[in-house]
Design a protein around this motif. Structure first.
Motif, PDB file in Angstrom:
ATOM      1  N   MET A 116      47.186  29.631  47.290  1.00 31.33           N
ATOM      2  CA  MET A 116      46.785  29.674  46.710  1.00 31.33           C
ATOM      3  C   MET A 116      46.838  31.517  46.358  1.00 31.33           C
ATOM      4  SD  MET A 116      42.711  30.645  45.488  1.00 31.33           S
ATOM      5  CE  MET A 116      42.237  28.362  45.350  1.00 31.33           C
ATOM      6  N   VAL A 117      47.243  32.162  45.243  1.00 31.02           N
ATOM      7  CA  VAL A 117      47.375  33.573  45.041  1.00 31.02           C
ATOM      8  C   VAL A 117      46.899  33.757  43.817  1.00 31.02           C
ATOM      9  CG1 VAL A 117      49.319  33.394  43.846  1.00 31.02           C
ATOM     10  CG2 VAL A 117      49.202  35.536  45.442  1.00 31.02           C
ATOM     11  N   ALA A 118      46.366  35.662  44.658  1.00 31.72           N
ATOM     12  CA  ALA A 118      45.546  36.109  43.824  1.00 31.72           C
ATOM     13  C   ALA A 118      46.247  37.648  42.731  1.00 31.72           C
ATOM     14  CB  ALA A 118      44.861  37.198  44.022  1.00 31.72           C
ATOM     15  N   PHE A 119      46.169  37.264  41.811  1.00 32.42           N
ATOM     16  CA  PHE A 119      47.573  38.146  40.665  1.00 32.42           C
ATOM     17  C   PHE A 119      45.827  38.958  39.690  1.00 32.42           C
ATOM     18  CE2 PHE A 119      46.678  33.980  37.904  1.00 32.42           C
ATOM     19  CZ  PHE A 119      46.554  35.058  37.044  1.00 32.42           C
ATOM     20  N   GLY A 120      46.493  39.879  38.853  1.00 31.05           N
ATOM     21  CA  GLY A 120      45.926  40.814  38.145  1.00 31.05           C
ATOM     22  C   GLY A 120      45.119  41.869  38.964  1.00 31.05           C
ATOM     23  N   SER A 121      44.759  42.263  37.839  1.00 28.92           N
ATOM     24  CA  SER A 121      43.811  43.420  38.309  1.00 28.92           C
ATOM     25  C   SER A 121      43.314  42.994  39.517  1.00 28.92           C
ATOM     26  CB  SER A 121      42.953  43.924  36.988  1.00 28.92           C
ATOM     27  OG  SER A 121      42.294  43.085  37.243  1.00 28.92           O
ATOM     28  N   LEU A 122      42.679  42.431  40.210  1.00 30.97           N
ATOM     29  CA  LEU A 122      42.141  42.328  40.967  1.00 30.97           C
ATOM     30  C   LEU A 122      43.766  42.926  42.925  1.00 30.97           C
ATOM     31  CD1 LEU A 122      39.962  41.385  43.372  1.00 30.97           C
ATOM     32  CD2 LEU A 122      41.977  38.632  43.085  1.00 30.97           C
ATOM     33  N   VAL A 123      44.719  42.554  42.625  1.00 28.64           N
ATOM     34  CA  VAL A 123      45.934  42.944  43.291  1.00 28.64           C
ATOM     35  C   VAL A 123      45.910  45.173  43.621  1.00 28.64           C
ATOM     36  CG1 VAL A 123      46.364  40.217  44.058  1.00 28.64           C
ATOM     37  CG2 VAL A 123      47.472  42.155  42.021  1.00 28.64           C
ATOM     38  N   ASP A 124      45.485  45.647  42.146  1.00 29.57           N
ATOM     39  CA  ASP A 124      45.886  46.820  41.871  1.00 29.57           C
ATOM     40  C   ASP A 124      44.395  47.254  41.985  1.00 29.57           C
ATOM     41  OD1 ASP A 124      46.394  49.244  41.664  1.00 29.57           O
ATOM     42  OD2 ASP A 124      47.500  48.084  38.730  1.00 29.57           O
ATOM     43  N   ARG A 125      44.339  47.585  42.938  1.00 27.51           N
ATOM     44  CA  ARG A 125      43.027  48.421  43.460  1.00 27.51           C
ATOM     45  C   ARG A 125      41.800  49.181  42.001  1.00 27.51           C
ATOM     46  NH1 ARG A 125      40.892  50.369  49.145  1.00 27.51           N
ATOM     47  NH2 ARG A 125      39.030  49.779  48.772  1.00 27.51           N
ATOM     48  N   SER A 126      42.901  50.054  41.286  1.00 29.65           N
ATOM     49  CA  SER A 126      43.007  51.354  40.549  1.00 29.65           C
ATOM     50  C   SER A 126      42.713  50.532  38.915  1.00 29.65           C
ATOM     51  CB  SER A 126      43.917  51.799  40.696  1.00 29.65           C
ATOM     52  OG  SER A 126      45.313  51.500  40.185  1.00 29.65           O
ATOM     53  N   ARG A 127      42.793  49.867  39.064  1.00 31.77           N
ATOM     54  CA  ARG A 127      43.298  48.427  37.744  1.00 31.77           C
ATOM     55  C   ARG A 127      41.253  47.743  37.916  1.00 31.77           C
ATOM     56  NH1 ARG A 127      47.677  45.258  36.906  1.00 31.77           N
ATOM     57  NH2 ARG A 127      46.928  43.929  36.005  1.00 31.77           N
ATOM     58  N   PHE A 128      41.043  47.166  39.237  1.00 32.34           N
ATOM     59  CA  PHE A 128      39.553  46.111  39.414  1.00 32.34           C
ATOM     60  C   PHE A 128      38.450  47.566  39.157  1.00 32.34           C
ATOM     61  CE2 PHE A 128      36.778  43.753  42.002  1.00 32.34           C
ATOM     62  CZ  PHE A 128      37.080  42.411  40.934  1.00 32.34           C
ATOM     63  N   THR A 129      37.580  46.889  38.484  1.00 32.71           N
ATOM     64  CA  THR A 129      36.447  47.726  38.198  1.00 32.71           C
ATOM     65  C   THR A 129      35.260  45.895  38.297  1.00 32.71           C
ATOM     66  OG1 THR A 129      36.495  47.270  35.730  1.00 32.71           O
ATOM     67  CG2 THR A 129      37.402  49.037  36.382  1.00 32.71           C
ATOM     68  N   TYR A 130      34.091  46.953  38.000  1.00 38.44           N
ATOM     69  CA  TYR A 130      33.426  46.008  37.886  1.00 38.44           C
ATOM     70  C   TYR A 130      33.110  45.037  36.056  1.00 38.44           C
ATOM     71  CZ  TYR A 130      28.169  44.529  37.007  1.00 38.44           C
ATOM     72  OH  TYR A 130      27.203  43.384  36.837  1.00 38.44           O
ATOM     73  N   TRP A 131      33.927  45.264  35.628  1.00 39.78           N
ATOM     74  CA  TRP A 131      34.034  44.345  34.583  1.00 39.78           C
ATOM     75  C   TRP A 131      35.106  43.600  34.808  1.00 39.78           C
ATOM     76  CZ3 TRP A 131      32.279  49.554  33.973  1.00 39.78           C
ATOM     77  CH2 TRP A 131      31.444  49.795  33.712  1.00 39.78           C
ATOM     78  N   SER A 132      35.999  43.309  35.953  1.00 36.81           N
ATOM     79  CA  SER A 132      37.154  42.654  35.519  1.00 36.81           C
ATOM     80  C   SER A 132      36.697  41.455  36.133  1.00 36.81           C
ATOM     81  CB  SER A 132      37.752  43.843  36.939  1.00 36.81           C
ATOM     82  OG  SER A 132      38.906  44.690  36.437  1.00 36.81           O
ATOM     83  N   ASP A 133      37.662  40.826  35.638  1.00 37.89           N
ATOM     84  CA  ASP A 133      37.328  39.242  36.357  1.00 37.89           C
ATOM     85  C   ASP A 133      38.670  38.937  37.760  1.00 37.89           C
ATOM     86  OD1 ASP A 133      39.787  38.577  35.389  1.00 37.89           O
ATOM     87  OD2 ASP A 133      39.826  37.242  34.126  1.00 37.89           O
ATOM     88  N   VAL A 134      38.267  37.449  38.271  1.00 37.26           N
ATOM     89  CA  VAL A 134      39.370  37.620  39.088  1.00 37.26           C
ATOM     90  C   VAL A 134      39.926  35.970  38.966  1.00 37.26           C
ATOM     91  CG1 VAL A 134      39.407  36.767  41.819  1.00 37.26           C
ATOM     92  CG2 VAL A 134      37.371  38.067  40.831  1.00 37.26           C
ATOM     93  N   ASP A 135      41.349  36.294  38.802  1.00 38.21           N
ATOM     94  CA  ASP A 135      42.261  35.558  38.726  1.00 38.21           C
ATOM     95  C   ASP A 135      43.352  34.989  39.617  1.00 38.21           C
ATOM     96  OD1 ASP A 135      42.276  36.079  35.907  1.00 38.21           O
ATOM     97  OD2 ASP A 135      43.370  37.979  36.214  1.00 38.21           O
TER      98      ASP A 135
END
Length: 51
Positions: free
Chosen positions: A1-20
């Protein structure tokens, strides 16, 4: 399993983000059970599974 999207970029991950998450090797007949297992993991973030 691997995470991708905003979760792997701390500057883009916010309270409104989802976990991909992406996973491989899940048998077709178990995929929806796997989706159900990960979607209930967090009350704060929506979790998406791509297989």
């Amino acid at each position: 399993m691997v995470a991708f999207g905003s979760l792997v970029d701390r500057s883009r991950f916010t309270y409104w983000s989802d976990v991909d998450l992406a996973a491989w090797g899940i048998p077709d007949d178990r995929f929806y059970a796997a989706v159900g297992a990960v979607t209930g993991v967090s009350e704060k973030f929506r979790v998406n599974l791509l297989g």
